[in-house]
Design an enzyme around this catalytic site. Structure first.
Site, PDB file in Angstrom:
ATOM      1  N   LYS A  23     -17.851   4.872   0.379  1.00 34.32           N
ATOM      2  CA  LYS A  23     -18.832   6.012   1.436  1.00 34.32           C
ATOM      3  C   LYS A  23     -18.689   5.574   2.479  1.00 34.32           C
ATOM      4  O   LYS A  23     -17.942   5.515   3.547  1.00 34.32           O
ATOM      5  CB  LYS A  23     -19.803   6.795   1.004  1.00 34.32           C
ATOM      6  N   ASN A  24     -19.679   4.259   2.755  1.00 34.05           N
ATOM      7  CA  ASN A  24     -19.903   3.814   3.732  1.00 34.05           C
ATOM      8  C   ASN A  24     -18.492   2.790   4.183  1.00 34.05           C
ATOM      9  O   ASN A  24     -18.971   2.389   5.373  1.00 34.05           O
ATOM     10  CB  ASN A  24     -21.084   3.304   3.890  1.00 34.05           C
ATOM     11  N   ARG A  94     -22.767  10.572  11.040  1.00 31.76           N
ATOM     12  CA  ARG A  94     -23.350   9.471  11.863  1.00 31.76           C
ATOM     13  C   ARG A  94     -22.224   8.516  11.921  1.00 31.76           C
ATOM     14  O   ARG A  94     -22.050   7.759  13.014  1.00 31.76           O
ATOM     15  CB  ARG A  94     -24.397   8.464  10.960  1.00 31.76           C
ATOM     16  N   CYS A 118     -27.677  11.921   8.579  1.00 32.82           N
ATOM     17  CA  CYS A 118     -28.972  12.521   8.026  1.00 32.82           C
ATOM     18  C   CYS A 118     -30.012  12.310   8.638  1.00 32.82           C
ATOM     19  O   CYS A 118     -30.293  11.043   9.787  1.00 32.82           O
ATOM     20  CB  CYS A 118     -28.643  11.944   6.403  1.00 32.82           C
ATOM     21  N   ARG A 123     -32.714   6.119  14.218  1.00 34.34           N
ATOM     22  CA  ARG A 123     -31.291   6.163  14.099  1.00 34.34           C
ATOM     23  C   ARG A 123     -30.402   5.707  15.498  1.00 34.34           C
ATOM     24  O   ARG A 123     -29.843   6.627  15.697  1.00 34.34           O
ATOM     25  CB  ARG A 123     -30.875   7.402  13.224  1.00 34.34           C
ATOM     26  N   PRO A 124     -31.498   4.777  16.438  1.00 42.26           N
ATOM     27  CA  PRO A 124     -31.231   4.596  17.494  1.00 42.26           C
ATOM     28  C   PRO A 124     -29.694   4.142  17.849  1.00 42.26           C
ATOM     29  O   PRO A 124     -29.088   4.191  16.414  1.00 42.26           O
ATOM     30  CB  PRO A 124     -31.992   3.339  18.608  1.00 42.26           C
ATOM     31  N   ILE A 125     -29.334   4.088  18.363  1.00 35.54           N
ATOM     32  CA  ILE A 125     -28.048   3.053  18.395  1.00 35.54           C
ATOM     33  C   ILE A 125     -28.091   1.659  19.696  1.00 35.54           C
ATOM     34  O   ILE A 125     -26.503   1.978  19.812  1.00 35.54           O
ATOM     35  CB  ILE A 125     -25.988   4.347  18.868  1.00 35.54           C
ATOM     36  N   ASP A 126     -29.167   2.086  19.971  1.00 34.32           N
ATOM     37  CA  ASP A 126     -29.432   1.011  20.885  1.00 34.32           C
ATOM     38  C   ASP A 126     -28.551  -0.800  20.815  1.00 34.32           C
ATOM     39  O   ASP A 126     -28.095  -1.066  21.570  1.00 34.32           O
ATOM     40  CB  ASP A 126     -30.419   0.019  21.645  1.00 34.32           C
ATOM     41  N   ASP A 306     -30.135   3.333   0.424  1.00 34.54           N
ATOM     42  CA  ASP A 306     -30.091   4.813  -0.031  1.00 34.54           C
ATOM     43  C   ASP A 306     -30.477   4.382  -1.307  1.00 34.54           C
ATOM     44  O   ASP A 306     -30.741   6.479  -2.372  1.00 34.54           O
ATOM     45  CB  ASP A 306     -28.419   4.510   0.104  1.00 34.54           C
ATOM     46  N   ILE A 328     -36.710   0.606   6.143  1.00 31.37           N
ATOM     47  CA  ILE A 328     -35.722   0.899   6.963  1.00 31.37           C
ATOM     48  C   ILE A 328     -35.658   2.169   7.426  1.00 31.37           C
ATOM     49  O   ILE A 328     -35.543   2.142   9.352  1.00 31.37           O
ATOM     50  CB  ILE A 328     -33.983   1.129   6.085  1.00 31.37           C
ATOM     51  N   ARG A 398     -21.253  15.223   0.508  1.00 35.31           N
ATOM     52  CA  ARG A 398     -20.849  14.866   2.015  1.00 35.31           C
ATOM     53  C   ARG A 398     -20.736  13.254   1.598  1.00 35.31           C
ATOM     54  O   ARG A 398     -20.082  12.655   2.711  1.00 35.31           O
ATOM     55  CB  ARG A 398     -22.060  14.568   3.147  1.00 35.31           C
TER      56      ARG A 398
HETATM   57  C1  UD1 Z   1     -26.473   2.583   7.990  1.00 37.06           C
HETATM   58  C2  UD1 Z   1     -24.970   3.602   7.086  1.00 37.06           C
HETATM   59  C3  UD1 Z   1     -26.007   4.322   5.159  1.00 37.06           C
HETATM   60  C4  UD1 Z   1     -27.288   3.202   5.270  1.00 37.06           C
HETATM   61  C5  UD1 Z   1     -27.150   2.602   6.051  1.00 37.06           C
HETATM   62  C6  UD1 Z   1     -28.574   1.324   5.513  1.00 37.06           C
HETATM   63  C7  UD1 Z   1     -22.960   3.868   7.229  1.00 37.06           C
HETATM   64  C8  UD1 Z   1     -22.558   5.304   7.801  1.00 37.06           C
HETATM   65  N1  UD1 Z   1     -24.854   5.195   6.894  1.00 37.06           N
HETATM   66  O1  UD1 Z   1     -26.341   3.943   8.279  1.00 37.06           O
HETATM   67  O2  UD1 Z   1     -26.286   5.070   4.142  1.00 37.06           O
HETATM   68  O3  UD1 Z   1     -28.910   3.732   4.604  1.00 37.06           O
HETATM   69  O4  UD1 Z   1     -26.461   1.687   7.127  1.00 37.06           O
HETATM   70  O5  UD1 Z   1     -28.012   0.774   4.387  1.00 37.06           O
HETATM   71  O6  UD1 Z   1     -22.764   3.580   7.011  1.00 37.06           O
HETATM   72  N2  UD1 Z   1     -30.894   0.278  14.188  1.00 37.06           N
HETATM   73  C9  UD1 Z   1     -31.704   0.695  15.023  1.00 37.06           C
HETATM   74  N3  UD1 Z   1     -30.673   0.279  16.758  1.00 37.06           N
HETATM   75  C10 UD1 Z   1     -29.290   0.492  16.253  1.00 37.06           C
HETATM   76  C11 UD1 Z   1     -28.980   0.338  14.713  1.00 37.06           C
HETATM   77  C12 UD1 Z   1     -29.535   0.570  13.884  1.00 37.06           C
HETATM   78  O7  UD1 Z   1     -33.120   0.402  15.509  1.00 37.06           O
HETATM   79  O8  UD1 Z   1     -28.532   0.589  17.273  1.00 37.06           O
HETATM   80  C13 UD1 Z   1     -32.187  -0.252  13.154  1.00 37.06           C
HETATM   81  C14 UD1 Z   1     -32.313   1.810  12.452  1.00 37.06           C
HETATM   82  O9  UD1 Z   1     -32.849   2.806  13.191  1.00 37.06           O
HETATM   83  C15 UD1 Z   1     -32.752   0.989  11.052  1.00 37.06           C
HETATM   84  C16 UD1 Z   1     -31.965  -0.517  10.430  1.00 37.06           C
HETATM   85  O10 UD1 Z   1     -31.465  -0.783  12.363  1.00 37.06           O
HETATM   86  O11 UD1 Z   1     -33.995   0.905  11.095  1.00 37.06           O
HETATM   87  C17 UD1 Z   1     -30.467  -0.066   9.724  1.00 37.06           C
HETATM   88  O12 UD1 Z   1     -29.862   1.121  10.423  1.00 37.06           O
HETATM   89  P1  UD1 Z   1     -28.761   0.422   9.878  1.00 37.06           P
HETATM   90  O13 UD1 Z   1     -28.192  -0.817   9.222  1.00 37.06           O
HETATM   91  O14 UD1 Z   1     -27.717   0.588  11.326  1.00 37.06           O
HETATM   92  O15 UD1 Z   1     -27.681   1.523   9.406  1.00 37.06           O
HETATM   93  P2  UD1 Z   1     -26.905   2.896   9.542  1.00 37.06           P
HETATM   94  O16 UD1 Z   1     -25.071   2.001  10.788  1.00 37.06           O
HETATM   95  O17 UD1 Z   1     -26.898   4.114  10.554  1.00 37.06           O
END
Ligand code: UD1
Length: 431
Positions: A23-24, A94, A118, A123-126, A306, A328, A398
């Site tokens: 999936k990912n 996401r 989910c 889940r920030p995107i900074d 996961d 995480i 999903r």
């Molecule tokens: C992806 C997977 C999800 C999996 C996760 C961790 C997809 C669509 N989803 O989620 O299934 O559980 O990886 O393996 O591929 N973070 C920040 N800022 C950011 C981005 C992330 O602080 O801009 C933090 C998150 O809050 C979290 C950590 O980094 O604590 C890891 O998140 P991330 O690896 O980015 O997860 P996703 O890509 O959302």
């Protein structure tokens, strides 16, 4: 119509089962096709709701989509001529942030409705924003739109202060068409990150170092279409491994990369399950009560977040006390309240869960709060004595392709049934 799973538990899973595509990886590879105006044939695409949504978005952008069979899709992106994804569908998952990376790379201007997904934490995107900004883009998230624009993208060095799958992939998507070289330091090493990079390299990108924490990307001028087969899903594989052990079964899980499963395999062996690894399959056997074990989630190659939820269920009937630390996502314990209703003894304090193993779980009505919580509850239902009904299974769809069919083929008693609305018995009049 809303549906639920009804499970009559207590049957050991036995037989052989094959894992679908990751999936990912799929949710990044499909948007990545927008980096070129060409034709792609992608195999081993999981037939899950997130993929269906992404294909619909691609279609709305002008791409032509044709399935050759259930898991092989041909995508023709030649008619896509803009980067505007202000489409409501994008809010539903996401991974829609991958459109930003891909469309910024291709058109240097894109706007995507902010991603959903989910609810497992903040889940920030900074990190995505900082990375794209470092490549030379103006980025903002005003009015609920993730917007990025650049005159040109220029390679640079980007240090992630936290390992992020999404940010690593998103920056790769933009950097492949940037001028010069980009270095990502403290990058994610997950198998699906490697798979996305392999796909991009098939398109003509020059990415090196994937699978290590330093990725080097030499920008190229153009990319082209390709044929590609997505890797097996590490998390579906893990879910099936846990289900096999949880039901005291004997299952050969095929189409798997055993190395991707190392963290789970090591933990399950520690608990007392018998695991045999072959080239592209793993056999899981268990006939007795497992032992408690402690788990801490980490980025790959650590124990995947996961699989934390399914693993908590496995430990709920193990002998002794287990401590689970979720490093995480801070809100990834929502399944615990549900398994408590099934007799599990678990306490949660912030990111730590303490599981006191009980002899058995018993069937109950429970609700999935997110994708992997749903998977965990299915495993709980399979282990439990009596009947379990799982609501909100839209989350499970999903990320798993009709998981019940695979479980039924292994001997599980699980069915998907429509949820009937509770009839109004009393017509109250408040005049
Ligand atoms: C992806 C997977 C999800 C999996 C996760 C961790 C997809 C669509 N989803 O989620 O299934 O559980 O990886 O393996 O591929 N973070 C920040 N800022 C950011 C981005 C992330 O602080 O801009 C933090 C998150 O809050 C979290 C950590 O980094 O604590 C890891 O998140 P991330 O690896 O980015 O997860 P996703 O890509 O959302």
């Amino acid at each position: 119509m809303e549906e639920k799973f009804v499970i009559h538990g207590g049957r050991p899973l036995k037989g052989e089962v094959s894992v679908g595509g990751a999936k990912n990886a799929a949710v990044a590879i499909l948007p990545a096709t927008l980096l070129a105006a060409d034709i792609f044939t992608i195999e081993n695409v999981p037939h899950i709701d997130d993929v269906v949504i992404l294909l619909n978005i691609l279609n709305r952008l002008g791409a032509k989509i044709r399935f050759l069979d259930r898991t092989t899709v041909v995508i023709d992106t030649r008619a896509v001529n803009h980067g505007n994804v202000r489409i409501n569908l994008a809010k539903r998952l996401r991974a829609s942030y991958y459109f930003v990376g891909a469309l910024l790379g291709r058109f240097k201007d894109t706007g995507v409705y902010l991603p959903g997904g989910c609810d497992i934490g903040s889940r920030p995107i900074d990190l995505h924003l900082k990375g794209l900004h470092a490549l030379g883009a103006e980025v903002d998230t005003d009015y609920g739109v993730f917007h990025a624009k650049a005159e040109k993208l220029t390679g640079c060095e980007i240090y992630f202060d936290q390992v992020s799958v999404g940010a690593t992939i998103n920056i790769m998507l933009s950097a492949v068409l940037a001028e010069g070289s980009t270095t990502l330091i403290n990058a994610a090493k997950e198998p699906h990150v490697v798979d996305v990079a392999n796909f991009l390299n098939q398109m003509g990108a020059r990415i090196r170092g994937v699978g290590t924490d330093t990725i080097r990307i030499h920008g190229v001028q153009n990319l082209h279409g390709c044929n590609y087969s997505i890797i097996p899903d590490q998390i579906e594989a893990g879910t099936l491994m846990i289900a096999a052990a949880a039901t005291k079964g004997d299952v050969l899980i095929k189409n798997i990369v055993p190395m991707h499963m190392d963290a789970l395999t090591a933990k399950m062996v520690e608990m007392g399950a018998e695991i045999q690894e072959f080239d592209d399959s793993i056999r899981v056997r268990n006939s007795s009560r497992l032992k408690a074990a402690n788990i801490k989630t980490y980025p790959y190659p650590g124990f995947p977040t996961d699989l934390q939820q399914p693993a908590t269920v496995l430990l709920s009937t193990a002998k002794g006390a287990s401590v689970i630390v979720e490093n995480i996502f801070e809100a990834r314990f929502k399944h615990i309240e549900e398994i408590r209703r099934m007799g599990a003894h678990v306490t949660v304090d912030d990111r730590i869960a303490v599981v006191q193993g009980v002899e058995r779980l018993t069937g109950a009505q429970v609700k999935a709060s997110d994708l992997r919580a749903g998977a965990a509850l299915i495993i709980a239902g399979l282990m439990a004595e009596g009947t379990t009904e799982i609501y909100n299974i839209k989350y499970v769809d999903r990320g798993y392709d009709h998981i019940e069919d695979k479980l039924i083929s292994l001997g599980a008693d699980i069915s998907r049934v429509p949820v009937e609305e509770e009839p109004f018995e009393l017509d109250l009049d408040f005049q």
